[in-house]
Write a protein that holds these residues in place. Sequence first.
Motif, PDB file in Angstrom:
ATOM      1  N   LEU A  17      -8.933   9.537 -11.370  1.00  0.00           N
ATOM      2  CA  LEU A  17      -8.214   8.669 -10.629  1.00  0.00           C
ATOM      3  C   LEU A  17      -8.882   7.489 -10.153  1.00  0.00           C
ATOM      4  CD1 LEU A  17      -5.891  10.795  -8.484  1.00  0.00           C
ATOM      5  CD2 LEU A  17      -4.896   8.972 -10.138  1.00  0.00           C
ATOM      6  N   LEU A  18     -10.222   7.932  -9.997  1.00  0.00           N
ATOM      7  CA  LEU A  18     -11.250   6.937  -9.500  1.00  0.00           C
ATOM      8  C   LEU A  18     -11.856   6.141 -10.953  1.00  0.00           C
ATOM      9  CD1 LEU A  18     -13.725   8.615  -6.974  1.00  0.00           C
ATOM     10  CD2 LEU A  18     -12.367   6.782  -6.482  1.00  0.00           C
ATOM     11  N   ARG A  71       0.995  -1.094  -0.038  1.00  0.00           N
ATOM     12  CA  ARG A  71       0.138   0.106  -0.059  1.00  0.00           C
ATOM     13  C   ARG A  71       0.955   1.203   0.007  1.00  0.00           C
ATOM     14  NH1 ARG A  71      -5.152  -1.902   3.726  1.00  0.00           N
ATOM     15  NH2 ARG A  71      -5.180  -4.260   2.999  1.00  0.00           N
ATOM     16  N   TYR A 107      -2.424   8.512 -14.530  1.00  0.00           N
ATOM     17  CA  TYR A 107      -3.582   7.996 -13.712  1.00  0.00           C
ATOM     18  C   TYR A 107      -3.656   6.677 -13.763  1.00  0.00           C
ATOM     19  CZ  TYR A 107      -5.654  12.750 -14.916  1.00  0.00           C
ATOM     20  OH  TYR A 107      -5.757  13.905 -15.102  1.00  0.00           O
ATOM     21  N   LYS A 108      -3.584   5.716 -14.606  1.00  0.00           N
ATOM     22  CA  LYS A 108      -3.724   4.318 -14.553  1.00  0.00           C
ATOM     23  C   LYS A 108      -2.795   3.692 -13.959  1.00  0.00           C
ATOM     24  CE  LYS A 108      -5.262   0.470 -17.361  1.00  0.00           C
ATOM     25  NZ  LYS A 108      -4.350  -0.543 -16.698  1.00  0.00           N
ATOM     26  N   LYS A 134      -3.566   2.674 -10.324  1.00  0.00           N
ATOM     27  CA  LYS A 134      -3.985   1.399 -10.151  1.00  0.00           C
ATOM     28  C   LYS A 134      -3.233   0.222 -10.414  1.00  0.00           C
ATOM     29  CE  LYS A 134      -7.529  -1.861 -10.555  1.00  0.00           C
ATOM     30  NZ  LYS A 134      -6.807  -2.934 -11.107  1.00  0.00           N
ATOM     31  N   ASP A 135      -2.383   0.296 -11.767  1.00  0.00           N
ATOM     32  CA  ASP A 135      -1.447  -0.914 -12.047  1.00  0.00           C
ATOM     33  C   ASP A 135      -0.575  -1.242 -10.892  1.00  0.00           C
ATOM     34  OD1 ASP A 135      -3.029  -1.056 -14.247  1.00  0.00           O
ATOM     35  OD2 ASP A 135      -1.648   0.234 -15.433  1.00  0.00           O
ATOM     36  N   SER A 187      -9.974   5.327 -13.200  1.00  0.00           N
ATOM     37  CA  SER A 187      -8.901   4.705 -13.706  1.00  0.00           C
ATOM     38  C   SER A 187      -8.687   3.237 -12.750  1.00  0.00           C
ATOM     39  CB  SER A 187      -7.599   5.094 -13.474  1.00  0.00           C
ATOM     40  OG  SER A 187      -6.950   5.424 -12.226  1.00  0.00           O
ATOM     41  N   GLY A 188      -9.637   3.311 -11.604  1.00  0.00           N
ATOM     42  CA  GLY A 188      -9.682   2.194 -10.635  1.00  0.00           C
ATOM     43  C   GLY A 188      -8.564   2.566  -9.214  1.00  0.00           C
ATOM     44  N   ALA A 189      -8.041   3.572  -9.488  1.00  0.00           N
ATOM     45  CA  ALA A 189      -7.287   3.890  -8.183  1.00  0.00           C
ATOM     46  C   ALA A 189      -8.106   4.078  -6.846  1.00  0.00           C
ATOM     47  CB  ALA A 189      -6.361   5.231  -8.312  1.00  0.00           C
ATOM     48  N   LYS A 190      -7.562   3.885  -5.692  1.00  0.00           N
ATOM     49  CA  LYS A 190      -7.965   4.310  -4.473  1.00  0.00           C
ATOM     50  C   LYS A 190      -7.721   5.536  -4.009  1.00  0.00           C
ATOM     51  CE  LYS A 190      -8.533  -0.616  -2.817  1.00  0.00           C
ATOM     52  NZ  LYS A 190     -10.043  -0.614  -2.781  1.00  0.00           N
ATOM     53  N   SER A 236      -0.883  -0.404  -7.686  1.00  0.00           N
ATOM     54  CA  SER A 236      -1.277  -0.304  -6.153  1.00  0.00           C
ATOM     55  C   SER A 236      -0.896   0.642  -5.454  1.00  0.00           C
ATOM     56  CB  SER A 236      -1.323  -1.665  -5.455  1.00  0.00           C
ATOM     57  OG  SER A 236      -2.029  -2.738  -6.275  1.00  0.00           O
TER      58      SER A 236
END
Length: 553
Positions: A437-438, A381, A395-396, A399-400, A440-443, A402
């Motif tokens: 960011l959201l 994390r 951005y992605k 996510k990629d 793209s799947g990011a937290k 983590s």
Amino acid sequence: MLTLLLLLTPAAEPPIAADLIVHNGNVWTGDAKQPEVQAVAVWRDRIVKVGTDAEVKALAGASTTLIDLKGGRLVPGFYDSHLHFLSGGQSLSQVDLKDAKDEEEFGKRLTAFDKNTPRERWIVGGQWDHDRTFKGVLPTAATVDKFVKDRPVFISRYDGHMGLANSAALKLAGITADTKDPPGGVIYRLADGKTPSGILKDNAMALVDRLIPDPGDAEILEAVLTAQKAAAEVGVTSVQDLDGSAPETRRKLFRIYQRLAREGKLTCRIDLRWPIALYKELANTGATADFGNDFVRIGGVKGFMDGSLGSSTAKMFAPYETDAKVTGVYVTEPDTMRSYIRGADAAGMNVCVHAIGDQANAVLLDLFADVAKQNGAKDRRFRIEHAQHLRSEDYKRFKDLSVIASMQPYHVIDDGRWAEGRIGAKRCASSYAYRSLLGSGAKLAFGSDWPVAPIDPLPGIDAAVNRRTIDGKHPNGWYPEQRITVAEAVEAYTLGSAFAGFQEKDRGSIWVGKLADFVLLSRDIFAPAEKDKIADTKVLLTVVGGKVVFERK
């Protein structure tokens, strides 16, 4: 032990009466299994039941405290993923210059504070904003000398990346025309290109900071108690304290946190972060990311890649609009940062690193990727603190790789007043990119950066949802395509921050088995009709571990 396990098992009914029941409310649990309930039951410091009034009130006994929410909106306790608790508490008793409308008011506030401060003390704090007070022109030592010249003054810009010293402070620090810029810092000069102006940026601030006496135990305790009172009043029940104090002050602070926790006087849960450059000091104790208890934790580290946009020290790929020679600075050189991250990660620590400029963010993502490959797969994390100015192609990568984007949404409505003047519209369009960011799947994990911005989460949630700058010039939102929903913003300010701290099993939502931390709001911010009033919403009740720690009268 068996009884406690039964109580924390969602399918089991508690065999004894609840200590606290809150009922007749609109409870946003933050849990997809049952997002809306009416009531919550607490035994000791944990939630043991959520559901309808009838289901939950069945657990009431003769000693149960019942609180009628009167239809109000209850949400999980807010979790601030990024603030500075000690300096936030101290700031409430220091000179406040941020909203001074002009130099005259700036001077009046300094003069008044000077008269009421013991002569042996430095004047520090300030939180000045040259974009507001001096119309974008940086003040100088001479500016301060007009009002206070017979004692040292070192006051910070509100982003904490630039300080203003008066002549007395410059003299004590030995800063002259011959003093060279330290690595990762800038001694700003007057028009002759030699004479120090009084402005010190990033690592150059240490030239004066090192002379300011460290606070004693009594001062630290007073600041912590002041800070946790402020937190309770705005519903902040957990924080990640990215303290930037001197080493001995930080050790005192940690001891005071522990003492307050032992005495049952800590009303805000603290996750204290250590400077990444000192990770070996922490590693030698054996502490890892989950070291501590429900009130005081340690095991994470924080570093700095660059400075800030407001101080023109955020590291960018292209020059600033205001100076074609300036692209910002690396506060920590990338190779050094790679070594720190690798070592801290190998020691089992949670790593978060400040990066604001687009180049700093891109290079930091590269470093995280390198270290993850070298140290091997695990749930680490990694976090980027601020992640403000990004290239769209990055951005992605969050996510990629983590990597969590730990962001402070109030900055967008504050910085939006002047950011285009620093880096232009094109780069601003990909900045503070919550929606991208959201998408793209990011937290996301949200915080305040207090005292840089207000500790109150509700103006921050409003900023993420509406993006209306505080100067009133963007009523429909500054780059509105990056707005997110209320639910997404609240989740980032609760469960997102808990996840960033490896604490999602205990915090961040109102669910059976979790710590009983929740907040009653004066408005239902999820109602469409209330969208424009989020920033005006107040906290009516704050509960931490099943105990009321604040109630608005």
